[in-house]
Design a protein around this motif. Sequence first.
Motif, PDB file in Angstrom:
ATOM      1  N   GLY A 110       1.021   4.257  -2.835  1.00 51.16           N
ATOM      2  CA  GLY A 110       0.646   5.664  -2.216  1.00 51.16           C
ATOM      3  C   GLY A 110       1.818   6.100  -2.490  1.00 51.16           C
ATOM      4  O   GLY A 110       2.013   8.057  -2.127  1.00 51.16           O
ATOM      5  N   VAL A 168      -9.919  -2.390  -2.769  1.00 51.24           N
ATOM      6  CA  VAL A 168      -9.091  -1.447  -3.658  1.00 51.24           C
ATOM      7  C   VAL A 168     -10.086  -1.398  -5.121  1.00 51.24           C
ATOM      8  O   VAL A 168     -10.491  -1.968  -5.474  1.00 51.24           O
ATOM      9  CB  VAL A 168      -7.580  -1.835  -4.350  1.00 51.24           C
ATOM     10  N   THR A 169      -9.948   0.058  -4.932  1.00 50.16           N
ATOM     11  CA  THR A 169     -11.417   0.994  -6.202  1.00 50.16           C
ATOM     12  C   THR A 169     -10.346   1.700  -6.766  1.00 50.16           C
ATOM     13  O   THR A 169      -9.597   2.374  -6.430  1.00 50.16           O
ATOM     14  CB  THR A 169     -12.391   1.691  -5.015  1.00 50.16           C
ATOM     15  N   PHE A 170     -11.148   1.827  -7.976  1.00 47.71           N
ATOM     16  CA  PHE A 170     -11.229   2.740  -8.939  1.00 47.71           C
ATOM     17  C   PHE A 170     -12.319   3.874 -10.073  1.00 47.71           C
ATOM     18  O   PHE A 170     -12.559   2.677  -9.867  1.00 47.71           O
ATOM     19  CB  PHE A 170      -9.621   2.480 -10.071  1.00 47.71           C
ATOM     20  N   GLU A 212      -5.201   6.449 -11.650  1.00 51.80           N
ATOM     21  CA  GLU A 212      -5.629   6.483  -9.564  1.00 51.80           C
ATOM     22  C   GLU A 212      -6.056   5.222  -9.343  1.00 51.80           C
ATOM     23  O   GLU A 212      -6.956   4.606  -9.822  1.00 51.80           O
ATOM     24  CB  GLU A 212      -6.043   7.144  -9.731  1.00 51.80           C
ATOM     25  N   LEU A 213      -6.292   4.779  -7.694  1.00 57.00           N
ATOM     26  CA  LEU A 213      -6.335   4.224  -7.325  1.00 57.00           C
ATOM     27  C   LEU A 213      -6.731   4.377  -6.179  1.00 57.00           C
ATOM     28  O   LEU A 213      -5.938   5.151  -5.476  1.00 57.00           O
ATOM     29  CB  LEU A 213      -6.700   2.913  -7.465  1.00 57.00           C
ATOM     30  N   ASP A 214      -7.420   3.141  -4.659  1.00 55.36           N
ATOM     31  CA  ASP A 214      -7.725   4.448  -3.824  1.00 55.36           C
ATOM     32  C   ASP A 214      -8.193   2.856  -2.485  1.00 55.36           C
ATOM     33  O   ASP A 214      -8.115   1.120  -3.103  1.00 55.36           O
ATOM     34  CB  ASP A 214      -8.993   4.543  -3.863  1.00 55.36           C
ATOM     35  N   PHE A 215      -7.316   2.485  -1.547  1.00 53.15           N
ATOM     36  CA  PHE A 215      -6.957   1.164  -0.864  1.00 53.15           C
ATOM     37  C   PHE A 215      -8.088   2.221   0.630  1.00 53.15           C
ATOM     38  O   PHE A 215      -7.308   2.854   1.493  1.00 53.15           O
ATOM     39  CB  PHE A 215      -5.644   0.873  -0.101  1.00 53.15           C
ATOM     40  N   ALA A 216      -9.514   1.427   0.520  1.00 51.64           N
ATOM     41  CA  ALA A 216     -10.120   2.003   1.779  1.00 51.64           C
ATOM     42  C   ALA A 216     -11.329   0.445   2.062  1.00 51.64           C
ATOM     43  O   ALA A 216     -11.920   0.290   0.977  1.00 51.64           O
ATOM     44  CB  ALA A 216     -11.108   3.323   1.150  1.00 51.64           C
ATOM     45  N   ARG A 221     -14.480  -2.458  -8.083  1.00 59.16           N
ATOM     46  CA  ARG A 221     -12.967  -2.580  -7.219  1.00 59.16           C
ATOM     47  C   ARG A 221     -12.036  -3.762  -7.577  1.00 59.16           C
ATOM     48  O   ARG A 221     -13.597  -4.225  -8.759  1.00 59.16           O
ATOM     49  CB  ARG A 221     -14.283  -3.352  -6.255  1.00 59.16           C
ATOM     50  N   THR A 279       0.633   9.683  -7.444  1.00 54.77           N
ATOM     51  CA  THR A 279      -1.228   9.570  -8.101  1.00 54.77           C
ATOM     52  C   THR A 279      -0.813   8.679  -8.748  1.00 54.77           C
ATOM     53  O   THR A 279      -2.110   7.834  -9.169  1.00 54.77           O
ATOM     54  CB  THR A 279      -0.768  11.421  -8.504  1.00 54.77           C
ATOM     55  N   ARG A 298       1.047  -0.913   0.126  1.00 57.05           N
ATOM     56  CA  ARG A 298      -0.303  -0.148  -0.312  1.00 57.05           C
ATOM     57  C   ARG A 298       0.642   1.061   0.357  1.00 57.05           C
ATOM     58  O   ARG A 298       0.625   1.911  -1.095  1.00 57.05           O
ATOM     59  CB  ARG A 298      -1.133  -0.069   1.387  1.00 57.05           C
TER      60      ARG A 298
END
Length: 151
Positions: A23, A53-55, A45-49, A116, A26, A19
Motif C-alpha cells: 500500500g 487480492v484482486t487486480f 495496481e492491485l487491491d486487498f479486499a 483474483r 499505487t 499489505r
Amino acid sequence: MATWQEIEKEAPEFAERVRAVFGAGTNKTIATLRADGSPRISASELDFADGEVTFGMMGGSMKLRDVRRDGRIAVHSPTLEPPKEGGWSGDAKLAGRAVEIPAPPDNPHEGAGFFRIDITEVALTYLGEPADHLVIESWHPGRGHRRRTRT
C-alpha cells in the motif's frame, strides 16, 4: 494455493506488514509469461479486499493476453528507496495464479479483465534491528509463516 484471507488468519501480523508495504504506492510490478515463455514485467495496481487480492488489466494489453493464456504471475510491491537512517518497511512480493473473475458492475472499460490471485508464495524482506542484517519472512501453503536472517 491460498486466499489472502487464509494468510491473514494464519499469520495476521505478517499479512498486515505485507499489505502495508504493497500500500506504500499505487504502481506495483507484475511479472507475466509471454507466449514463448519469457518473462514480461509491467506496471499494475492491485487491491486487498474481502479476503482476496484482486487486480484488473486494460482490454487489448499484452499482459492481459499473457494472463489469459497462462495465469502464473508474480507481483512486487512499489520500490521505495530506503532512508539513510532506519525506518525502511522493505519489499514485498507475492506469487500465484491469476483467476479471472466477473467485471465489477460499474466497470467503464470495454474488454478489461479482472482477476483474483490464488497465492502460492508471499515474501517480505527488510533490514533487521540493528540494521546489520536482512530479515526474510515468507508464507507458503502447507508450510505457513517462516522467518530467516542473513548477514
